[in-house]
Scaffold this active site. Structure first.
Site, PDB file in Angstrom:
ATOM      1  N   SER A   1       0.818  -1.215   0.000  1.00  0.00           N
ATOM      2  CA  SER A   1       0.000   0.000   0.000  1.00  0.00           C
ATOM      3  C   SER A   1       0.851   1.263   0.000  1.00  0.00           C
ATOM      4  O   SER A   1       1.956   1.289   0.538  1.00  0.00           O
ATOM      5  CB  SER A   1      -0.897   0.036   1.239  1.00  0.00           C
ATOM      6  OG  SER A   1      -1.802  -1.028   1.201  1.00  0.00           O
TER       7      SER A   1
ATOM      8  N   TRP B   1       1.165   1.409   5.911  1.00  0.00           N
ATOM      9  CA  TRP B   1       0.571   0.189   6.493  1.00  0.00           C
ATOM     10  C   TRP B   1       1.530  -1.002   6.366  1.00  0.00           C
ATOM     11  O   TRP B   1       1.096  -2.135   6.270  1.00  0.00           O
ATOM     12  CB  TRP B   1      -0.780  -0.171   5.847  1.00  0.00           C
ATOM     13  CG  TRP B   1      -1.732   0.969   5.801  1.00  0.00           C
ATOM     14  CD1 TRP B   1      -2.333   1.487   4.696  1.00  0.00           C
ATOM     15  CD2 TRP B   1      -2.198   1.745   6.909  1.00  0.00           C
ATOM     16  NE1 TRP B   1      -3.136   2.541   5.031  1.00  0.00           N
ATOM     17  CE2 TRP B   1      -3.072   2.717   6.388  1.00  0.00           C
ATOM     18  CE3 TRP B   1      -1.961   1.724   8.296  1.00  0.00           C
ATOM     19  CZ2 TRP B   1      -3.712   3.670   7.181  1.00  0.00           C
ATOM     20  CZ3 TRP B   1      -2.595   2.666   9.092  1.00  0.00           C
ATOM     21  CH2 TRP B   1      -3.452   3.623   8.525  1.00  0.00           C
TER      22      TRP B   1
ATOM     23  N   GLU C   1      -2.756 -13.841   1.391  1.00  0.00           N
ATOM     24  CA  GLU C   1      -2.966 -12.889   2.472  1.00  0.00           C
ATOM     25  C   GLU C   1      -4.435 -12.908   2.901  1.00  0.00           C
ATOM     26  O   GLU C   1      -4.747 -12.910   4.084  1.00  0.00           O
ATOM     27  CB  GLU C   1      -2.577 -11.478   2.021  1.00  0.00           C
ATOM     28  CG  GLU C   1      -2.846 -10.447   3.109  1.00  0.00           C
ATOM     29  CD  GLU C   1      -2.405  -9.045   2.737  1.00  0.00           C
ATOM     30  OE1 GLU C   1      -2.157  -8.792   1.544  1.00  0.00           O
ATOM     31  OE2 GLU C   1      -2.337  -8.208   3.654  1.00  0.00           O
TER      32      GLU C   1
END
Lengths: 387, 379
Positions: free
Chosen positions: A134, A164, A248
């Site tokens: 990100s 993040w 993920e």
């Protein structure tokens, strides 16, 4: 006795001999989780013993091939090991983004040389990885990322900012999406790997509503990355990233740990005594959903193993799992009453109920929001038309 | 055992899917019999065809002439029944009553099982005594009379009761209404004197009867299992029925969902396919998740039941409750997303809503089973 029966018996005996009693208690706080890496320390001798026994047996990554640090277990054997570990509530010996995310991507896209080096380091808990996906302007919309790697012949010079990046301040290396061609939105991204100690890398923790800060902002200022440190093909990093995102999502959904899906009514009754009748009813309806999801998680993993799962199914698991987890913590707060509000007392283990409740709010944001998951399900599984 | 169908089961699913889509289709069965106000609410010819396919004896042991398969296989047939809204006595006869007969003596098995396997007989089960499913409470009495028993009481919402050749009746041979012990199961033939049906048509066009037992005399050999020891067999019947109804409900949910998703891809409004609107996409995607999870819970419950696992009964309630929620959502979203035509009799989506409502009550609704999950979990 079949081979699998004898494998179960051996596994049971091995766990009995090697898993210390302290490692059979539920994880209470962050310090109970061992993440490995250059800066790692053990909380206790038991934690160290348990990690080392698993590492030597290949049980930090049981299904990986032996030459990469795993135990080379077949899918049914890996399932038996999971079941036997769950039976005694054994803690995971090593937690790692290398195991959950980078490892599967390397197994699929890495060169033999990369596999031997990086997978072994991950399996042995030597290098702790973080993920650089990100950016401030690219959350769920990852392909809009701006971090740029300029081609300098035998290396890239990388500039930009990531956000993040979980535990970036504690990680040794980063796997990172970097734009290497500005002319193509999708096919202009390369999946790079580099040492967080490279000159020009800096990190800063972001304080969250839970009061904790597992997340960081990470800055790259003229970071030099050797040309051989990428996975897959140059400019085709999106293929690797998409594959990895699937893993993920699986992980965040809790599909890899069906225990998280189990019911909570009985536990809260034990903790709080009487349950308000309306709360009891809500807990019962929650437990129905949680036990059903636990069956779904088992089915999903079984199907993944034999290639029966739809490629977009991890999005469904992520959506349903994270929404369920948020509801679970809402109910735990409701059952806990004022005691669950305590923020930093010893009694409340440092406000773990409140902090966990706040932390779960990120579940349906990180790794792609619930809304993005629903978009993917609608388009790729239900094949609804694009706008 | 992995939580998906193995090769043999997948083959059965293909066969059942093709058969039900052709022979059990809504226009051919449900609408056909409904529009003729059929007193049975289902077609006997189809039941005979199902026997020829081997479906009727799916849970009957091979020694008794059946296929000796399990709840996973019965569930495969039920899911296709649900998907096509096929009216059929399969659930009551081949799943619930067959589970009871599996525990019966040789005489009863010899008397009733051949007819079931051949598709010549249908069975019903009489458990409930009131509008809500409360199997813990049995008031109907069976008193010793000569070498047999005399049954008196009332049973409600006996599905296909008036059409059944034999009804498995749960009655009390000792104790009081709420006692777990003292229950006995009887195989009551349709022509038993003192048996009276008040048949009612339900919202989904199926038939149920309010059964009056006025001193119904039975020989001692009509007892299934042991006198006073019927609770255990009853519990097995209930688990089989819960998991079976869940499987049929999964079929109803999937049928309604598929129909709705197809509609989203065809219907245009404001110059666009309505399936392009994110508001509807998100609801459809959420629905998909719920239905998939409900299906996984059902397959898990079927496997546990077949394995005789300790937590099978808990999972049976999880499955029935979860399917109740998911299928309820599927039919409600189905009617809403179809818009005005969803309210018309001409379109099938409303039929799914009706069948779901009836199936939701059969063998206990979401609330009953969530309550049971709480109790079995110790709170």
């Amino acid at each position: 006795m079949s081979d699998l029966d004898s494998f179960r018996a051996e596994t049971r005996a091995w766990l009995e001999a090697n898993c210390p009693p302290e490692m059979r208690e539920p994880v209470q706080g962050e310090e109970d989780v061992y993440w490995g890496g250059r800066k790692a320390t053990f909380k206790s001798d038991a934690q160290k013993a348990w990690f080392e026994a698993c590492r030597d047996k290949g049980y930090t990554v049981p299904a990986w091939p032996r030459e990469y640090g795993g135990a080379g277990l077949s899918p049914p054997e890996a399932k038996i090991l999971r079941e036997e570990m769950a039976r005694i509530n054994a803690r995971p010996p090593l937690s790692s983004f290398g195991i959950w995310m980078l490892g599967p991507a390397l197994l699929k896209f890495g060169t033999e040389e990369q596999k031997r080096k990086y997978l072994n380091e991950i399996a042995r808990g030597e290098i702790r990885w973080c993920q650089g996906y990100s950016e401030p302007g690219s959350g769920s919309d990852l392909v809009s990322l701006q971090t740029f790697g300029e081609d300098k012949g035998d290396h890239w010079i990388v500039n930009g900012q990531k956000i993040w990046t979980s535990y970036a301040d504690k990680a040794d290396w980063i796997f990172c999406l970097v734009r290497t061609d500005k002319s193509n939105k999708y096919q202009g991204i390369t999946f790079m790997l580099f040492d967080m100690e490279s000159p020009g890398v800096s990190t800063k923790p972001i304080k969250l509503i839970s009061g904790n800060s597992p997340f960081c902002e990470t800055f790259f200022d003229d970071v030099k990355v050797p040309k051989d440190q990428y996975v897959g093909e140059i400019n085709r990093g999106w293929d690797v990233a998409k594959y990895l995102l699937g893993h993920e999502r699986e992980m965040i959904s809790g599909a890899d740990n069906s225990e998280r899906g189990a019911g909570i009514g009985a536990m809260l009754k034990r903790q709080t005594g009487e349950l308000d009748p309306v709360l009891r009813a809500e807990l019962a309806l929650f437990d129905v959903d949680a036990l059903a999801f636990s069956a779904m998680a088992e089915k999903f993993l079984d199907e993944v193993k034999v290639g029966k799962a739809h490629p977009a199914q991890p999005n469904m698991m992520k959506y349903a799992g994270t929404e369920l987890n948020k509801r679970r913590h809402e109910l735990m707060m409701a059952a806990g009453g004022s005691a669950a509000l305590e923020w930093d007392s010893e009694e409340s283990r440092g406000g773990s109920a409140a902090r966990s409740w706040l932390r779960t709010k990120a579940n349906s944001i990180e790794g792609g929001t619930s809304e993005v998951m629903l978009n993917v399900i609608a388009k790729r599984i239900l094949e609804l038309p694009g706008a | 055992m992995p939580l998906y169908h193995d090769d043999d089961q997948a083959m059965l699913a293909d066969t059942a899917s093709q058969f039900m889509a052709e022979e059990g289709a809504i226009a051919k069965q449900l609408r056909h019999w409904r529009d003729r106000e059929c007193k049975d609410g289902f077609g006997h010819a189809l039941w005979k065809q199902m026997a020829e396919m081997g479906f009727t004896g799916i849970l009957v042991p091979e020694a008794d002439g059946g296929l000796g398969m399990g709840h996973v296989e019965a569930g495969i047939v039920l899911e296709e029944i649900g998907r096509n809204l096929t009216p059929s006595p399969f659930l009551t006869s081949s799943v619930v009553a067959a589970t009871a007969l599996g525990q019966a003596n040789d005489d009863l098995r010899g008397r009733w099982l051949p007819g079931l396997i051949a598709g010549d007989s249908v069975f019903a089960v009489a458990i409930d005594e009131g509008a809500k499913h409360r199997p813990e409470r049995i008031a109907t009495r069976a008193e010793k009379s000569g070498n047999g028993f005399k049954l008196s009481g009332r049973k409600d919402f006996v599905v296909q009761g008036a059409s059944a050749d034999m009804i498995v009746v749960a009655a009390r041979t000792s104790g009081t209404e709420d006692d777990a012990d003292g229950v006995t199961l009887f195989a009551v033939p349709k022509d038993a004197a003192g048996l009276d049906h008040n048949a009612v048509r339900l919202v989904d066009s199926s038939m149920a009867s309010h059964l009056t037992l006025d001193g119904v005399e039975l020989d001692g050999d009509a007892v299934i299992g042991e006198v006073d020891g019927g609770r255990e067999i009853l519990n097995r019947m209930l688990d089989a029925g819960r998991v079976g109804a869940a499987a049929e409900g999964v079929g109803v949910a999937r049928g309604a969902m598929d129909m709705t998703v197809d509609y989203l891809k065809q219907r245009k409004q404001f110059g666009k396919l309505i399936g392009e609107f994110q508001a509807l996409q998100h609801r459809a995607a959420h629905l998909y998740s719920e239905v998939e999870i409900a299906r996984a819970a059902t397959i898990k419950a079927q496997q546990l039941l077949d394995a005789g696992a300790e937590n099978a009964s808990l999972m049976a309630s999880v499955a029935k409750a979860k399917v109740g929620k998911a299928a309820g959502l599927a039919v409600k979203e189905g009617v809403q997303m179809h818009g005005g035509i969803g309210m018309t009799d001409e379109y099938d989506i409303g039929l799914y809503m009706k069948r779901d409502r009836a199936l939701a009550e059969f063998m206990g609704d979401v609330h009953y089973h969530a309550g049971r999950v709480a109790e079995l979990s110790g709170y």
